[in-house]
Design an enzyme around this catalytic site. Structure first.
Site, PDB file in Angstrom:
ATOM      1  N   HIS A 106       0.927   0.471   1.116  1.00  0.00           N
ATOM      2  CA  HIS A 106      -0.478   0.296   1.174  1.00  0.00           C
ATOM      3  C   HIS A 106      -0.716  -0.834   0.817  1.00  0.00           C
ATOM      4  O   HIS A 106      -1.539  -1.414   1.348  1.00  0.00           O
ATOM      5  CB  HIS A 106      -1.226   1.611   1.037  1.00  0.00           C
ATOM      6  CG  HIS A 106      -2.623   1.397   1.295  1.00  0.00           C
ATOM      7  ND1 HIS A 106      -3.694   2.185   2.198  1.00  0.00           N
ATOM      8  CD2 HIS A 106      -3.059   1.338  -0.162  1.00  0.00           C
ATOM      9  CE1 HIS A 106      -4.887   1.972   1.957  1.00  0.00           C
ATOM     10  NE2 HIS A 106      -4.896   0.981   0.596  1.00  0.00           N
ATOM     11  N   GLU A 107      -0.786  -0.979  -0.562  1.00  0.00           N
ATOM     12  CA  GLU A 107      -1.050  -2.330  -1.737  1.00  0.00           C
ATOM     13  C   GLU A 107      -0.564  -3.484  -0.616  1.00  0.00           C
ATOM     14  O   GLU A 107      -1.136  -4.415  -0.772  1.00  0.00           O
ATOM     15  CB  GLU A 107      -0.942  -1.515  -2.814  1.00  0.00           C
ATOM     16  CG  GLU A 107      -1.052  -0.673  -3.474  1.00  0.00           C
ATOM     17  CD  GLU A 107      -2.941  -0.564  -3.494  1.00  0.00           C
ATOM     18  OE1 GLU A 107      -3.447  -1.353  -2.277  1.00  0.00           O
ATOM     19  OE2 GLU A 107      -2.650   0.725  -3.161  1.00  0.00           O
ATOM     20  N   HIS A 110      -2.444  -4.542   2.237  1.00  0.00           N
ATOM     21  CA  HIS A 110      -3.979  -5.237   1.444  1.00  0.00           C
ATOM     22  C   HIS A 110      -3.350  -6.586   1.414  1.00  0.00           C
ATOM     23  O   HIS A 110      -4.450  -7.563   1.959  1.00  0.00           O
ATOM     24  CB  HIS A 110      -5.117  -4.945   0.766  1.00  0.00           C
ATOM     25  CG  HIS A 110      -5.172  -3.598   0.639  1.00  0.00           C
ATOM     26  ND1 HIS A 110      -6.072  -2.996   1.513  1.00  0.00           N
ATOM     27  CD2 HIS A 110      -5.476  -1.918  -0.009  1.00  0.00           C
ATOM     28  CE1 HIS A 110      -6.865  -1.546   1.196  1.00  0.00           C
ATOM     29  NE2 HIS A 110      -6.099  -1.502   0.212  1.00  0.00           N
TER      30      HIS A 110
HETATM   31 ZN   LIG Z   1      -6.539   0.749  -0.589  1.00  0.00          ZN
END
Ligand SMILES: [Zn+2]
Length: 234
Positions: A106-107, A110
């Site tokens: 998830h990171e 980004h």
């Molecule tokens: Zn996030």
């Protein structure tokens, strides 16, 4: 919670109901992510740590220069656009569970957003300095307006608060998109089905905390608008 509750607003039963509802919804969302994370952190991934899978995802997304560092705390994982590094908590950095992989990816999502010039992330980034200022100042302006009985100041304070609400609304698609990229990578890179299923569960639970926060601030804004409008008419 804002301070104006002590200056009369706290006696409005509608306001107390809003505070109660948003607190309960927030606690439920927090409890759900904690229990979902705990459950999937006991399920091993395919033998790789969060860091290793995030590294693969970053390299596959054109983010070869993005570093992966550790950060203290539980679920403190984040991507810092200022130095273009991922910061992963120890359990996700060196842990090899389905949950570790989901959060780490998830990171990485980004970082991939930034690399691909994702529009909503740019909007969110542009709002950061504005919101840092308005969220510190709006309650003071609101109190001044209330004590000096100046509607202009009250409306200014509400306009400032509206930036925080906008920020939380813009955060939603950014978070959901990062999770979508994570699940797509986990699935597309051929990891086992349990990783895909677990990542979906963990990241959906994480998204719900952002939904709860946004809902809470939208309700507060609606209340402030209705209340100030009503007081103006008196
Ligand atoms: Zn996030």
């Amino acid at each position: 919670m804002p301070y104006y509750g002590y200056y009369g607003y706290g006696y409005d039963p509608l306001y107390l109901i809003i505070v109660l509802v948003t607190t309960v919804v927030g606690l439920m969302a927090q409890g759900y992510i904690n229990s979902t994370y705990r459950r999937w952190s006991k399920v091993p991934s395919d033998g790789e740590t969060g860091k290793q899978v995030a590294r693969r995802m970053l390299d596959a997304s054109g983010c070869g220069r993005v570093g992966i560092l550790g950060t203290p705390g539980h679920l403190s994982d984040h991507y810092d656009p200022r130095d273009n590094n991922l910061y992963l908590s120890r359990e996700n950095l060196s842990g090899g569970s389905v949950a570790s992989v989901a959060v780490a990816c998830h990171e990485a999502g980004h970082a991939a957003q930034r690399e691909s010039g994702y529009f909503m992330m740019k909007v969110r980034h542009a709002l950061v300095p504005v919101v840092n200022f308005t969220q510190n100042v709006w309650t003071i302006v609101f109190l001044l307006g209330f004590m000096m009985d100046m509607a202009g100041l009250t409306w200014l304070a509400i306009a400032m608060f509206a930036f925080s609400v906008l920020f939380q609304l813009v955060t939603l698609p950014v978070e959901i998109d990062a999770s979508r990229r994570a699940v797509a990578y986990i699935e597309g890179s051929g990891m086992s089905e349990v990783n895909v299923r677990g990542a979906r569960k963990v990241l959906t639970a994480a998204a719900l905390t952002y939904v709860a926060a946004a809902l809470s601030s939208v309700l507060q804004l609606m209340y402030l608008l209705a209340r100030t409008h009503r007081d103006d008419d008196n």
